[in-house]
Design an enzyme around this catalytic site. Sequence first.
Site, short mmCIF file in Angstrom:
data_model
loop_
_atom_site.label_atom_id
_atom_site.label_comp_id
_atom_site.label_asym_id
_atom_site.label_seq_id
_atom_site.Cartn_x
_atom_site.Cartn_y
_atom_site.Cartn_z
N LYS A 1 0.43 -1.53 0.02
CA LYS A 1 0.29 0.04 0.08
C LYS A 1 1.04 1.17 0.09
CE LYS A 1 -3.45 -2.90 -0.01
NZ LYS A 1 -4.24 -3.40 1.25
C1 PLP Z 1 -5.38 -4.23 1.37
C2 PLP Z 1 -6.93 -3.98 1.39
C3 PLP Z 1 -7.18 -3.75 2.71
C4 PLP Z 1 -7.01 -5.21 3.78
O1 PLP Z 1 -5.74 -4.32 4.13
P1 PLP Z 1 -5.05 -5.68 5.50
O2 PLP Z 1 -4.00 -4.19 5.81
O3 PLP Z 1 -4.61 -6.33 4.40
O4 PLP Z 1 -5.70 -6.60 6.47
C5 PLP Z 1 -8.66 -4.32 2.49
N1 PLP Z 1 -9.70 -3.69 1.07
C6 PLP Z 1 -8.86 -2.82 0.38
C7 PLP Z 1 -9.64 -2.42 -1.14
C8 PLP Z 1 -7.12 -4.01 0.04
O5 PLP Z 1 -6.29 -3.19 -1.00
#
Ligand code: PLP
Length: 396
Positions: free
Chosen positions: A191
């Site tokens: 991210k």
């Molecule tokens: C990565 C992601 C999540 C979940 O995040 P984590 O930190 O991996 O639990 C939720 N929604 C979207 C759209 C994502 O890309």
Amino acid sequence: MNTPPVIPYGRQSIDDDDAAAVLKALRSDFLTTGPVVQEFERTLAEVCDAKHAVAVANGTAALHVAMLAAGIGSGARVITSPNTFLASANAAEFVGATADFADIDDQTYNLNPTALAATWRPDTRAVVAVDFAGQTCDLPAIAALARERGAVVIEDAAHALGSTFAHEGQRYRVGGHPWADLTTLSFHPVKTITTGEGGAILTNDDHLAARCREFRSHGMVRQPDQPHSPAADWGTGPWYYEMAELGFNYRITDIQCALGLTQLARLDRFIARRAEIVAAYNATFAHLPHVTLPRAAPGAQPAWHLYVLQLDFDGLGTSRTACMDALRRRGIGTQVHYIPVHLQPYYVRKYGYTVGKCPLAEAYYRHCLSLPLYPAMSDADVARVINAVTEFVHAP
Ligand SMILES: *Cc1c(COP(=O)(O)O)cnc(C)c1O
């Protein structure tokens, strides 16, 4: 012959400042629930123009906590986009609600407000509005619909930290606009910023923020103003806490938040580098046949998380598998975002969702391919991707 290292579709950018900050937190008095968590929350809220930030263990926990704070439970329907990671829908299931799906817009690949209205049922209590690839969805339209019908808007901004959009002549940031009741973020390594694992809930509502803090930590309230336990009859004091709601341990550590702070300090640079890479890709790929570029809606300034092409594999006389294999042989990792969530076996089995429920998301899925996009990519990496994709499209 040595094959070049594979360029992944996404990865973290870690520098010496990050490493030093983590080490400092590691040697400090508090490894968790300490001052660095609070400092990260304050800084994150400021950067996002939000009143409150509550940092948690991961983005999925953030969605779960948001559901709990909003009071979503059994008997409720929660509508989200099928073009998302599993967690956006699963959070509804965690609290005993029904996850439902409305189709996407074929330009932005985000939840389409018209499809949302058509999917709406009287038991709908929340919308999980996902900002796919970093582009904010049509939040004013989604919120207008949800509020008129008494539902909350939870914006899943896991892709969109730092994204902005214009509405009626004003520019708004993710977290800093009035159309989401709660906004969730993820700090997974792919991210925009990372804390290893981590996430946060943003809100402008004092009551919702307090609820998020409770659910993050077992539902505990320390020294409540009005005690309700019969144990309070024996007196209360500095030791006293109560649990009125069932919460979880979704805390994040000071070690992770130290990393989050140094990463946040570079957010603008990360976003700018991502934009440069997207511009370089677009400039070349715009000339390729059978290729559709990502499109930003008017007024949107996405902090691009993913670079997704739509490829007409039939028109090119090839398949996605062949394309991914060919690129991998040239050291380029790709991914597919996302398999429509309503077609996951769990949802098919539980609710009987079928192919045809969200035709645009299904068509989108069959043609999408995510190319590498992350700030640590060198210009040479970008050129390698551009050359490999161009050559593949011309001679699949
Ligand atoms: C990565 C992601 C999540 C979940 O995040 P984590 O930190 O991996 O639990 C939720 N929604 C979207 C759209 C994502 O890309």
